[in-house]
Design an enzyme around this catalytic site. Structure first.
Site, PDB file in Angstrom:
ATOM      1  N   HIS A  24       0.838  -1.201   0.000  1.00 31.86           N
ATOM      2  CA  HIS A  24       0.000   0.000   0.000  1.00 31.86           C
ATOM      3  C   HIS A  24       0.869   1.245   0.000  1.00 31.86           C
ATOM      4  O   HIS A  24       2.095   1.168   0.041  1.00 31.86           O
ATOM      5  CB  HIS A  24      -0.982  -0.001   1.171  1.00 31.86           C
ATOM      6  CG  HIS A  24      -0.359   0.006   2.533  1.00 31.86           C
ATOM      7  ND1 HIS A  24       0.366  -1.048   3.051  1.00 31.86           N
ATOM      8  CD2 HIS A  24      -0.368   0.951   3.518  1.00 31.86           C
ATOM      9  CE1 HIS A  24       0.769  -0.763   4.273  1.00 31.86           C
ATOM     10  NE2 HIS A  24       0.346   0.440   4.570  1.00 31.86           N
ATOM     11  N   HIS A  72       1.328   3.896   2.072  1.00 33.95           N
ATOM     12  CA  HIS A  72       1.934   4.578   3.217  1.00 33.95           C
ATOM     13  C   HIS A  72       3.457   4.556   3.111  1.00 33.95           C
ATOM     14  O   HIS A  72       4.054   3.546   2.734  1.00 33.95           O
ATOM     15  CB  HIS A  72       1.479   3.931   4.529  1.00 33.95           C
ATOM     16  CG  HIS A  72       0.024   4.149   4.811  1.00 33.95           C
ATOM     17  ND1 HIS A  72      -0.700   3.339   5.651  1.00 33.95           N
ATOM     18  CD2 HIS A  72      -0.854   5.085   4.348  1.00 33.95           C
ATOM     19  CE1 HIS A  72      -1.949   3.761   5.708  1.00 33.95           C
ATOM     20  NE2 HIS A  72      -2.068   4.824   4.925  1.00 33.95           N
ATOM     21  N   ASP A 120       5.858   4.333   5.131  1.00 35.60           N
ATOM     22  CA  ASP A 120       6.663   3.348   5.856  1.00 35.60           C
ATOM     23  C   ASP A 120       6.646   1.976   5.180  1.00 35.60           C
ATOM     24  O   ASP A 120       7.281   1.040   5.652  1.00 35.60           O
ATOM     25  CB  ASP A 120       6.213   3.233   7.325  1.00 35.60           C
ATOM     26  CG  ASP A 120       4.781   2.753   7.490  1.00 35.60           C
ATOM     27  OD1 ASP A 120       3.929   3.139   6.685  1.00 35.60           O
ATOM     28  OD2 ASP A 120       4.518   1.980   8.436  1.00 35.60           O
ATOM     29  N   HIS A 121       5.929   1.858   4.047  1.00 37.95           N
ATOM     30  CA  HIS A 121       5.943   0.630   3.248  1.00 37.95           C
ATOM     31  C   HIS A 121       6.433   0.876   1.818  1.00 37.95           C
ATOM     32  O   HIS A 121       6.804  -0.083   1.136  1.00 37.95           O
ATOM     33  CB  HIS A 121       4.546   0.014   3.198  1.00 37.95           C
ATOM     34  CG  HIS A 121       4.086  -0.513   4.520  1.00 37.95           C
ATOM     35  ND1 HIS A 121       4.096  -1.848   4.849  1.00 37.95           N
ATOM     36  CD2 HIS A 121       3.625   0.131   5.619  1.00 37.95           C
ATOM     37  CE1 HIS A 121       3.660  -2.015   6.085  1.00 37.95           C
ATOM     38  NE2 HIS A 121       3.360  -0.819   6.570  1.00 37.95           N
ATOM     39  N   HIS A 125      -7.496  -1.087   5.218  1.00 39.40           N
ATOM     40  CA  HIS A 125      -6.450  -0.214   5.771  1.00 39.40           C
ATOM     41  C   HIS A 125      -6.253   0.972   4.836  1.00 39.40           C
ATOM     42  O   HIS A 125      -6.211   2.129   5.265  1.00 39.40           O
ATOM     43  CB  HIS A 125      -5.162  -1.015   5.942  1.00 39.40           C
ATOM     44  CG  HIS A 125      -4.059  -0.256   6.596  1.00 39.40           C
ATOM     45  ND1 HIS A 125      -4.110   0.152   7.905  1.00 39.40           N
ATOM     46  CD2 HIS A 125      -2.871   0.186   6.102  1.00 39.40           C
ATOM     47  CE1 HIS A 125      -3.010   0.806   8.211  1.00 39.40           C
ATOM     48  NE2 HIS A 125      -2.235   0.854   7.132  1.00 39.40           N
ATOM     49  N   ASP A 131      -0.155  -4.371   6.038  1.00 41.21           N
ATOM     50  CA  ASP A 131      -0.890  -3.915   7.217  1.00 41.21           C
ATOM     51  C   ASP A 131      -2.306  -4.480   7.276  1.00 41.21           C
ATOM     52  O   ASP A 131      -3.170  -3.921   7.961  1.00 41.21           O
ATOM     53  CB  ASP A 131      -0.941  -2.382   7.252  1.00 41.21           C
ATOM     54  CG  ASP A 131       0.355  -1.783   7.780  1.00 41.21           C
ATOM     55  OD1 ASP A 131       1.279  -2.549   8.098  1.00 41.21           O
ATOM     56  OD2 ASP A 131       0.455  -0.543   7.841  1.00 41.21           O
ATOM     57  N   HIS A 141       4.765  -5.530  10.313  1.00 42.90           N
ATOM     58  CA  HIS A 141       5.261  -4.890  11.534  1.00 42.90           C
ATOM     59  C   HIS A 141       5.529  -5.918  12.619  1.00 42.90           C
ATOM     60  O   HIS A 141       4.910  -6.983  12.667  1.00 42.90           O
ATOM     61  CB  HIS A 141       4.226  -3.891  12.072  1.00 42.90           C
ATOM     62  CG  HIS A 141       4.059  -2.663  11.241  1.00 42.90           C
ATOM     63  ND1 HIS A 141       4.821  -1.528  11.432  1.00 42.90           N
ATOM     64  CD2 HIS A 141       3.220  -2.390  10.206  1.00 42.90           C
ATOM     65  CE1 HIS A 141       4.441  -0.599  10.557  1.00 42.90           C
ATOM     66  NE2 HIS A 141       3.476  -1.106   9.802  1.00 42.90           N
TER      67      HIS A 141
END
Length: 350
Positions: free
Chosen positions: A137, A139, A141-142, A194, A218, A256
């Site tokens: 996705h 975001h 942090d990915h 998400h 996520d 995570h």
């Protein structure tokens, strides 16, 4: 690095009568690595996901994590099957990227390259050619390492959903579409909730005599699931059901390291769940040694993950909900999921 063959989880300590093993103090992970999604409100999420402010926040995350965890937040254990190697790469304060290698051709794919320096170091150490980035996705942090890795690896392609604004996306994927990297075959599954375009990727293990491998981003964590920022409880439930349709032996590789926090929360809901108690004790030991807690299996997750137990009477009773007369079973499960999510968010906020 030596490889660990997934013949089963490490033996757990025998559960005692209390919650945590004697002499162990549990410190919630929320007091350690910062997760930008935890203090989230509608306005903050909109800024993080849709403006340059989110990218600047991500750069700050990367800088602080490199300083605090120069060797990564966890000690990863590579998993090997005949012909394939899976290397978890601990990045940021609690994320995982995954380098998946066809050992015969030395071609590789990476899932969710958060920190391009950490991923590139793993590529160089393994001596492989990066051919694909699978992004679950949008975001940061990915997806934050997509562009830098593509600049370094000319043949690399970035795969993901067009419904998410994935940085440097080159090859959009549809639901159930398959991609080959060497002898590896990945299937993309649309799992919105998400984010509207969230996808998970399933590595076909059959050619290697191994179970399927689910890289869940996520959507699903060990004993937890992602927050439905861009979807309803009904949407999230349907996506979780898609994942659970893969089979109990499927290995779960989450985005995570949230195991301790999620297991501890789950233990507050189901006080008499022996599988949950045993897994919590195992996870405490793993994290004391800074070891990764992944993978688990989907079969395991069904015994202790509250977000996958919405059909279980004991969980329904624990959250004080009962199915109404004539109420659709899935609608009721969505109500249970919404209540579990609400309680988890309150738990995070305390």
């Amino acid at each position: 690095q030596s490889c660990h063959r997934p013949a089963g989880q490490r033996a757990s300590q025998e559960p005692g009568s209390g919650g945590l093993p004697e002499g162990v103090e549990y410190i919630p992970t929320r007091k350690k690595g910062k997760n930008p999604m935890k203090p989230v409100g509608v306005a903050w999420y909109s800024l993080y996901a849709r403006t340059r402010l989110g990218y600047l926040f991500y750069l700050r995350q990367v800088k602080k994590a490199r300083e605090r965890y120069p060797h990564g937040h966890s000690v990863p254990q590579p998993y090997c099957f005949p012909g394939v190697k899976i290397l978890p790469i601990p990045v940021l304060s609690n994320n995982y990227s995954y380098l998946v290698i066809d050992t015969g051709s030395s071609q590789a794919a990476v899932i969710d390259p958060s920190d391009p320096l950490a991923v590139q170091a793993a590529i160089e150490q393994e001596g492989v050619m990066l051919e694909a980035i699978f992004c679950t996705h949008k975001h940061w942090d990915h997806s934050g390492g997509n562009e830098a890795l593509c600049q370094k690896h000319n043949s690399c392609r970035v795969y993901g959903s067009t419904l998410d604004a994935i940085p440097h996306l080159t090859n959009p994927l549809a639901d159930r579409e398959k991609v080959s990297v060497g002898c590896l075959t990945f299937e993309a599954l649309a799992t919105p909730g998400h984010t509207v375009g969230h996808m998970v990727y399933v590595l076909d293990g059959a050619p290697f005599g191994s179970p399927p491998c689910l890289f869940s981003g996520d959507l699903l964590f060990l004993a937890g699931c992602g927050r439905p920022f861009e979807g309803s409880p009904e949407t999230m439930l349907a996506s979780l059901d898609v994942a659970m349709g893969l089979g109990e032996d499927t290995l779960l590789w989450p985005g995570h390291e949230y195991a301790l926090e999620c297991l501890t929360f789950a233990s507050l809901l189901e006080l008499d769940n022996s599988a949950l108690e045993q897994k919590l004790q195992w996870a405490v030991q793993q994290r004391q040694e800074k070891r990764s807690t992944c993978p688990s299996t989907l079969g395991e997750e069904q015994t202790y993950n509250p977000f996958l137990r919405t059909h279980r009477p004991e969980l329904q009773e624990a959250v004080g909900l009962w199915q109404g007369v004539g109420e659709d079973p899935d609608a009721f499960r969505a109500r249970v999921l919404k209540e579990v999510r609400r309680r988890k968010d309150l738990y995070q906020a305390t």
